[in-house]
Write an enzyme that holds these catalytic residues in place. Structure first.
Site, PDB file in Angstrom:
ATOM      1  N   GLY A 126      17.324  63.854  38.717  1.00 18.78           N
ATOM      2  CA  GLY A 126      17.889  63.017  37.406  1.00 18.78           C
ATOM      3  C   GLY A 126      16.638  61.769  37.036  1.00 18.78           C
TER       4      GLY A 126
ATOM      5  N   LYS B   4      46.865  46.406  24.908  1.00 12.62           N
ATOM      6  CA  LYS B   4      48.129  47.382  25.114  1.00 12.62           C
ATOM      7  C   LYS B   4      47.507  48.602  26.063  1.00 12.62           C
ATOM      8  CE  LYS B   4      47.862  49.153  20.588  1.00 12.62           C
ATOM      9  NZ  LYS B   4      48.486  49.522  19.430  1.00 12.62           N
ATOM     10  N   TYR B   5      46.080  48.608  26.637  1.00 12.66           N
ATOM     11  CA  TYR B   5      45.877  49.830  27.180  1.00 12.66           C
ATOM     12  C   TYR B   5      45.409  49.677  28.657  1.00 12.66           C
ATOM     13  CZ  TYR B   5      45.762  51.735  22.344  1.00 12.66           C
ATOM     14  OH  TYR B   5      46.009  52.084  21.164  1.00 12.66           O
TER      15      TYR B   5
ATOM     16  N   GLU C  87      33.704  58.384  41.636  1.00 13.61           N
ATOM     17  CA  GLU C  87      33.977  59.776  41.564  1.00 13.61           C
ATOM     18  C   GLU C  87      34.187  60.477  43.054  1.00 13.61           C
ATOM     19  OE1 GLU C  87      30.644  62.049  40.450  1.00 13.61           O
ATOM     20  OE2 GLU C  87      29.255  60.995  41.372  1.00 13.61           O
TER      21      GLU C  87
ATOM     22  N   MET D  29      29.756  56.844  38.814  1.00 14.11           N
ATOM     23  CA  MET D  29      29.120  57.684  39.839  1.00 14.11           C
ATOM     24  C   MET D  29      29.004  57.066  41.339  1.00 14.11           C
ATOM     25  SD  MET D  29      25.836  59.148  37.703  1.00 14.11           S
ATOM     26  CE  MET D  29      25.266  60.464  38.908  1.00 14.11           C
ATOM     27  N   GLY D  30      28.767  58.081  42.522  1.00 17.71           N
ATOM     28  CA  GLY D  30      28.977  57.623  43.718  1.00 17.71           C
ATOM     29  C   GLY D  30      29.954  58.495  44.577  1.00 17.71           C
ATOM     30  N   ARG D  31      29.158  59.664  45.084  1.00 24.39           N
ATOM     31  CA  ARG D  31      29.937  60.651  45.883  1.00 24.39           C
ATOM     32  C   ARG D  31      30.172  60.420  47.218  1.00 24.39           C
ATOM     33  NH1 ARG D  31      32.595  65.198  44.104  1.00 24.39           N
ATOM     34  NH2 ARG D  31      31.282  64.721  42.084  1.00 24.39           N
TER      35      ARG D  31
ATOM     36  N   ARG E 232      14.347  70.331  39.151  1.00 24.86           N
ATOM     37  CA  ARG E 232      15.099  70.536  40.303  1.00 24.86           C
ATOM     38  C   ARG E 232      14.846  71.587  41.306  1.00 24.86           C
ATOM     39  NH1 ARG E 232      19.363  66.699  40.034  1.00 24.86           N
ATOM     40  NH2 ARG E 232      19.706  65.954  37.964  1.00 24.86           N
TER      41      ARG E 232
ATOM     42  N   LYS F   7      14.534  57.483  44.975  1.00 23.28           N
ATOM     43  CA  LYS F   7      15.172  57.346  44.024  1.00 23.28           C
ATOM     44  C   LYS F   7      16.498  57.498  44.277  1.00 23.28           C
ATOM     45  CE  LYS F   7      15.990  60.439  41.300  1.00 23.28           C
ATOM     46  NZ  LYS F   7      16.170  61.549  40.722  1.00 23.28           N
ATOM     47  N   THR F   8      17.457  56.700  44.040  1.00 29.05           N
ATOM     48  CA  THR F   8      19.031  56.969  44.228  1.00 29.05           C
ATOM     49  C   THR F   8      19.754  56.414  43.514  1.00 29.05           C
ATOM     50  OG1 THR F   8      20.743  57.025  46.059  1.00 29.05           O
ATOM     51  CG2 THR F   8      18.738  55.452  46.252  1.00 29.05           C
ATOM     52  N   ILE F   9      21.087  56.841  43.245  1.00 28.97           N
ATOM     53  CA  ILE F   9      22.111  56.210  42.429  1.00 28.97           C
ATOM     54  C   ILE F   9      22.926  55.455  43.383  1.00 28.97           C
ATOM     55  CG2 ILE F   9      23.830  58.237  42.941  1.00 28.97           C
ATOM     56  CD1 ILE F   9      23.303  56.344  39.485  1.00 28.97           C
ATOM     57  N   ASP F  10      22.614  55.585  44.731  1.00 25.60           N
ATOM     58  CA  ASP F  10      23.496  54.817  45.833  1.00 25.60           C
ATOM     59  C   ASP F  10      22.582  53.760  46.121  1.00 25.60           C
ATOM     60  OD1 ASP F  10      25.738  56.669  45.841  1.00 25.60           O
ATOM     61  OD2 ASP F  10      24.693  58.063  47.267  1.00 25.60           O
TER      62      ASP F  10
ATOM     63  N   ASP G 152      17.739  62.399  47.425  1.00 21.13           N
ATOM     64  CA  ASP G 152      17.950  63.138  48.675  1.00 21.13           C
ATOM     65  C   ASP G 152      17.382  64.565  49.061  1.00 21.13           C
ATOM     66  OD1 ASP G 152      19.538  60.841  49.143  1.00 21.13           O
ATOM     67  OD2 ASP G 152      21.498  61.966  49.737  1.00 21.13           O
ATOM     68  N   ASP G 153      17.659  65.501  48.067  1.00 17.40           N
ATOM     69  CA  ASP G 153      17.199  66.717  48.142  1.00 17.40           C
ATOM     70  C   ASP G 153      15.649  66.729  48.269  1.00 17.40           C
ATOM     71  OD1 ASP G 153      19.511  67.651  48.532  1.00 17.40           O
ATOM     72  OD2 ASP G 153      20.047  68.310  46.362  1.00 17.40           O
TER      73      ASP G 153
END
Lengths: 378, 378
Positions: free
Chosen positions: B81, B242-243, B311, B250-252, B145, B202-205, B175-176
């Site tokens: 990504g 009122k909501y 997530e 993200m973050g598994r 990928r 590069k990482t989302i974490d 990671d991959d």
């Protein structure tokens, strides 16, 4: 409170004013124009609004402010969905009232139109107003969607107005809110309450603008926010090079948001409802146009792209409007029960086939089953 | 091409470099440290990576660059990504190579790892690189990928490397992609190809950082972008009043994104997987905690709020991991067929009830039916 450099810069920003307001409140005079008329249904509307229909057009221009000096007590409400700019309308009202006379008062009624009925309000002062300058949201007094439409509600509003000595009520909101404002104005005029009612338009559609205001607030934020996201998606599409992204944007009765976003982001495809209507396009023509674009890019080795679709696109398709009208006819009165009693979708499908004209059934039949079923859920 | 003032300012920006790189490429020397070991499974990993396991730790520091001068031909790929920062890694590589010796070459292999196999490449020059400085996306050479894992693929990559005289391959990815890089590095070392393989993470974490780099790219963009959206939602929540908004981020396998966004936006609720795991919380405890917060605000008249949910939260719940393990056991081998042959959900439900331990069935039973069914779809 410690504020960040961003907050500080935001508070210090001075919004650009329309030309007519730049000289300060004491240098504005009123120019009275011709009597106004509605765009259509003049007689009907005149009958509904006997006290407010046909008033002269008022514009403001540079000149000496000759209004009779009187203390102003103004009530303001925010109505419907939030949009950055709403807070600044209130700040501008406050500034103009205070610039005219320090004893003028601005009251904010909380939580939308219901605040006027419940007499739930705050009186603004400098500290309160300054904390919200140039900020987004409608959180300064909250918003709501209560409709003002019954005689009873109007009586309560009149009592509240009398209690506070209100000279004007400003309603900041969209189509519905301005309808509320028009009906309330008629009531206030009919009953000689002396309360002016002023609607300040906020709209997601780009159809309210004039020489002094290039876009209504709401539209401006929506298109810039969408365009940022669409731009990111375009970067993504052009990085992965293997996905088509279809982005649905707001705009039910107008495709202005889609058009503005397309001008800002240059996507591969953008559908425009007004164009579909003018060309009397069918659903399959639209689908063909999209498919042809996808195929043309694929032939060039580009199996990716971005398409912008306004949420109301289907309502611009003439044959679809006919289909909807026929469906309404098909389910009129007791026929809904008959339809709902059918044991399964096959039976319902045959009922529909028998009930629609051949042309409308052809339109219906190219829809995916899920969409077909949705049309008969409502 | 006419560029906008924003584009101009963006091109002119000079990214802040880590301390060790600020003096220029000729003032960096290598410091060799102790032999490295893996965090766990040392023997297994050593067996898999006989030529690359246990190398000395290398850090860079200010000093005289004593590397033997040789022409460098480096290949770079982008993988997975996109994230803003990827283009600047390539720009930085290019700048360092050219600063060392004008005859050094940087090749970009297109569309991710497959570019290395298909020998689909571009040779960067100043004009090409300058057009992408400080821009987001991975569109400079595209991403992909494809996994690099078979002997056959490695042979092709070696041929491509030989053809271009590559001295190093840089793989920018997650990671991959870094697993790919490690396996490729082992192959290159085992076969004495003389090609270095370097992984750029590069990482989302938020789990990759050191004294010189405060956050990996990817994480930085994700948290800032999410936080902008969450901030807008908070304004909206506080305007409509009122909501409740539940925002999934993200973050598994880590809740770092949720935590950073919570620190930036101060929501009413934020679940953190690591906390759930440390406290061994059950699903109903989590639900109770959320419900109690909602009730507490409601008691105060505030029927609105914002909650951030990572997530992967459910994977941190110990009892849920046990349930998943039991489900896998329950459907092992031929039992899947037996389960799928059952005529309806009631029969399946009874099969599940009979097959799970009482504890796991209790966990299963509080889930909504739709979620229960999803667990047995996979």
């Amino acid at each position: 409170m410690n504020i960040s450099p961003l907050q500080k810069a935001r508070y210090e920003y001075s919004p650009k004013l329309p030309g007519m307001l730049r000289n300060g409140i004491s240098d504005i005079c009123v120019k009275v124009g011709d009597a106004t008329t509605s765009v259509a249904d003049q007689d009907k509307i005149k009958a509904l609004f006997p006290n407010t229909y046909g008033k002269e057009e008022i514009t403001f221009q540079k000149g000496s402010n000759t209004s009779a000096a009187k203390k102003q007590v103004v009530g303001v409400i925010l109505s419907g969905g939030q949009a950055p700019g709403g807070h600044n309308v209130i700040c501008g009202l406050y500034d103009a009232l205070k610039a005219t006379d320090k004893s003028n008062v601005l009251l904010g009624f909380k939580g939308g139109p219901s605040g006027l009925i419940d007499d739930d309000f705050v009186e603004f002062d400098d500290a309160f107003i300054d904390a919200y300058r140039n900020t987004g949201g409608f959180d300064i007094i909250g918003s709501g969607r209560t409709k003002l439409e019954t005689e009873e509600q109007f009586k309560v509003v009149t009592e509240v107005a009398k209690k506070h000595g209100l000279t004007a009520i400003v309603i900041i909101g969209g189509d519905d809110s301005n309808t509320n404002a028009a009906v309330l104005a008629e009531y206030m005029a009919a009953n000689n309450t002396g309360v002016q009612v002023i609607g300040c338009p906020k709209t997601i559609d780009g159809d309210l603008k004039n020489e002094d205001i290039e876009a209504s607030f709401g539209f401006d934020t929506a298109t810039k926010t969408y365009s940022e996201v669409i731009g990111n998606i375009e970067r993504d599409a052009n990085s992965a090079k293997k996905y088509w992204h279809f982005v649905k944007v707001m705009g039910r009765s107008a495709s202005h948001v889609a058009l503005e976003c397309a001008l800002e982001t240059q996507p591969n495809i953008c559908l425009i409802g007004e164009e579909v209507k003018a060309k009397k396009m069918s659903l399959s023509q639209i689908a063909d146009q999209v498919a042809d674009s996808v195929a043309k890019r694929a032939a060039n080795g580009d199996n990716f792209g971005v398409a912008i679709i306004p949420e109301g696109i289907v309502e611009f398709v003439p044959e679809f409007s006919v289909l909807i009208a026929e469906i309404n006819e098909l389910l009129a009165g007791k026929k809904t029960e008959e339809f709902n009693a059918l044991p399964n979708w096959d039976a319902k499908y045959n009922f529909i086939k028998a009930g629609l004209t051949a042309e409308s059934f052809a339109v219906f039949d190219i829809l995916p089953t899920l969409i077909q079923q949705q049309l008969f859920l409502e």
